[in-house]
Motif scaffolding. Structure first.
Motif, PDB file in Angstrom:
ATOM      1  N   GLY A 231       8.274   2.846 -13.375  1.00 24.23           N
ATOM      2  CA  GLY A 231       7.979   3.931 -14.433  1.00 24.23           C
ATOM      3  C   GLY A 231       6.531   4.009 -14.916  1.00 24.23           C
ATOM      4  N   ALA A 232       5.555   3.399 -14.282  1.00 23.09           N
ATOM      5  CA  ALA A 232       4.344   3.339 -14.579  1.00 23.09           C
ATOM      6  C   ALA A 232       3.371   3.593 -13.494  1.00 23.09           C
ATOM      7  CB  ALA A 232       4.155   2.191 -15.390  1.00 23.09           C
ATOM      8  N   GLU A 233       2.151   3.991 -13.686  1.00 26.05           N
ATOM      9  CA  GLU A 233       0.847   4.139 -12.801  1.00 26.05           C
ATOM     10  C   GLU A 233       0.909   2.730 -12.275  1.00 26.05           C
ATOM     11  OE1 GLU A 233      -3.291   3.988 -14.982  1.00 26.05           O
ATOM     12  OE2 GLU A 233      -2.247   5.944 -14.714  1.00 26.05           O
ATOM     13  N   ARG A 234       0.373   2.625 -10.975  1.00 24.49           N
ATOM     14  CA  ARG A 234       0.172   1.531 -10.290  1.00 24.49           C
ATOM     15  C   ARG A 234      -0.934   1.716  -9.160  1.00 24.49           C
ATOM     16  NH1 ARG A 234       2.513  -0.285 -13.821  1.00 24.49           N
ATOM     17  NH2 ARG A 234       4.281  -2.078 -14.072  1.00 24.49           N
ATOM     18  N   VAL A 235      -1.504   0.474  -8.963  1.00 24.70           N
ATOM     19  CA  VAL A 235      -2.554   0.479  -7.551  1.00 24.70           C
ATOM     20  C   VAL A 235      -2.107  -0.574  -6.670  1.00 24.70           C
ATOM     21  CG1 VAL A 235      -4.997  -0.020  -7.158  1.00 24.70           C
ATOM     22  CG2 VAL A 235      -4.444   1.173  -9.188  1.00 24.70           C
ATOM     23  N   PHE A 236      -2.074   0.061  -5.363  1.00 23.18           N
ATOM     24  CA  PHE A 236      -1.755  -0.830  -4.325  1.00 23.18           C
ATOM     25  C   PHE A 236      -2.793  -0.864  -3.294  1.00 23.18           C
ATOM     26  CE2 PHE A 236       1.730   1.910  -5.802  1.00 23.18           C
ATOM     27  CZ  PHE A 236       2.764   0.838  -6.316  1.00 23.18           C
ATOM     28  N   ARG A 237      -3.038  -2.155  -2.820  1.00 22.45           N
ATOM     29  CA  ARG A 237      -3.801  -2.352  -1.755  1.00 22.45           C
ATOM     30  C   ARG A 237      -3.272  -2.207  -0.358  1.00 22.45           C
ATOM     31  NH1 ARG A 237      -7.793  -7.740  -1.555  1.00 22.45           N
ATOM     32  NH2 ARG A 237      -8.300  -7.889   0.507  1.00 22.45           N
ATOM     33  N   LEU A 238      -4.028  -1.353   0.439  1.00 22.88           N
ATOM     34  CA  LEU A 238      -3.236  -0.931   1.754  1.00 22.88           C
ATOM     35  C   LEU A 238      -3.070  -1.955   2.634  1.00 22.88           C
ATOM     36  CD1 LEU A 238      -3.875   1.800   0.445  1.00 22.88           C
ATOM     37  CD2 LEU A 238      -4.696   2.421   3.104  1.00 22.88           C
ATOM     38  N   SER A 239      -4.130  -2.916   2.404  1.00 20.94           N
ATOM     39  CA  SER A 239      -3.859  -4.373   3.327  1.00 20.94           C
ATOM     40  C   SER A 239      -2.391  -5.184   3.249  1.00 20.94           C
ATOM     41  CB  SER A 239      -5.109  -5.138   3.225  1.00 20.94           C
ATOM     42  OG  SER A 239      -5.138  -5.687   2.068  1.00 20.94           O
ATOM     43  N   ARG A 240      -1.838  -4.981   2.034  1.00 21.95           N
ATOM     44  CA  ARG A 240      -0.757  -5.578   1.566  1.00 21.95           C
ATOM     45  C   ARG A 240       0.595  -4.665   1.858  1.00 21.95           C
ATOM     46  NH1 ARG A 240      -3.568  -7.443  -3.670  1.00 21.95           N
ATOM     47  NH2 ARG A 240      -4.773  -9.346  -2.943  1.00 21.95           N
TER      48      ARG A 240
END
Length: 325
Positions: free
Chosen positions: A208-217
């Protein structure tokens, strides 16, 4: 086969651009010879209808990928028709000076080693057709520069399309501090590149919140999940600030790092102060923001966190997770 398809696409585009009213599938099928051939009664009417429908949908998607704006209109009888209005498919006159053309050429060259190479080349061709001077070569004005944005992650293309089409996705994601990946349901907002790594910013439905994801993971395949977002997409500047914060680009304090001599040059470039300790070690003051712990782990035994204590604990937790496999 390639020539036949190109001719079929050209005929479909001409039909959609030349009509003053929406044309139904039936009308388009009767107007284009390739569709008439595909509908001949050889394997039964139902089978031929299915063959035509698949061909038509593929052709329509291909034209849209090429930049043709195709409208879908439903008449009073509920029948769906298609047309491409000329005013929606005409670029205004474009005037570019040599510097502007060179900037566009450099932007296109950036993607030559990525999956967007075809789109970048096609964009330059459209600009040529819209009035880019023939004597201006956007690739040669600054030929000594060779910009590149590497894109090695398989998740990049499906996420790029999901951001463009505003489609929620699900993928398996392994945090740096976790031994195993977990499924994440995300409304993707934008892709950003920081320090050579690609990040996805979006709304994590499970948290329920904004998140940032590293594509290599991201592990496994990115899958689409339904349509429509549940939260509004923030302004692009806000998204970039979010990625910068999560990628460790925004720092509000300092960390004291002990670094082995002759190693960790990216860390040294970020340091605000460096002191020689002797015995093969230096001490660095590094701006401390979110994501620094993940970055320090990449240097393994060459980097030791002196303070703050919470950063040291985060690095130790990540190293233990890596050791567990």
């Amino acid at each position: 086969m390639a020539i036949a398809k190109a001719e079929r696409l050209m005929n479909l585009a001409l039909c959609l651009l030349g009509t003053r009213r929406p044309l139904s599938k039936r009308e388009l099928r009767d107007s284009i010879e390739a569709y008439v051939e595909a509908s001949r009664p050889e394997r039964g009417a139902a089978g031929n209808d299915d063959s035509f429908n698949r061909m038509f949908e593929r052709d329509k998607d291909d034209l849209r990928e090429l930049g043709l704006v195709i409208e879908t209109v439903e008449n009073l009888d509920g029948e769906v028709g298609y047309l491409a209005r000329r005013d929606s498919n005409r670029l205004p006159p474009i005037t570019l000076d040599a510097e502007e053309a060179a900037a566009l050429g450099l932007a296109a060259k950036v993607w030559q080693q990525a999956r967007l190479a075809g789109a970048a080349s096609g964009a330059l061709q459209k600009l040529r057709a819209a009035g880019l001077p023939e004597d201006v070569d956007p690739y040669e004005a600054h030929g000594a520069l060779e910009p590149r944005i590497p894109v090695h992650e398989a998740a990049f293309e499906p996420l790029m399309l999901a951001c463009r089409d505003r489609r929620p996705v699900v993928f398996d994601y392994r945090k740096a501090s976790a031994a195993h990946p977990e499924p994440r349901h995300v409304e993707p907002w934008a892709l950003e590149c920081w320090r050579g790594h690609w990040y996805l910013a979006g709304f994590d439905r499970d948290r329920g919140a904004e998140r940032v994801f590293r594509l290599s993971r991201i592990t496994g395949r990115v899958r689409s999940r339904g349509t429509g977002f549940t939260v509004p997409v923030p302004d692009v500047v806000t998204v970039r600030e979010t990625v910068a914060s999560w990628a460790g680009e925004i720092a509000d304090r300092s960390a004291l790092i002990r670094l082995r001599s002759g190693s960790g040059y990216p860390l040294r470039a970020k340091a605000t102060a460096v002191r020689e300790l002797g015995n093969g070690w230096d001490e660095l003051e590094i701006p401390y923001g979110h994501g620094l712990d993940a970055w320090l782990v990449e240097f393994g035994p060459d980097a030791v966190v002196v303070e703050p204590a919470e950063l040291r604990a985060d690095v130790v937790d990540r190293l233990r997770a890596v050791a567990k496999g």
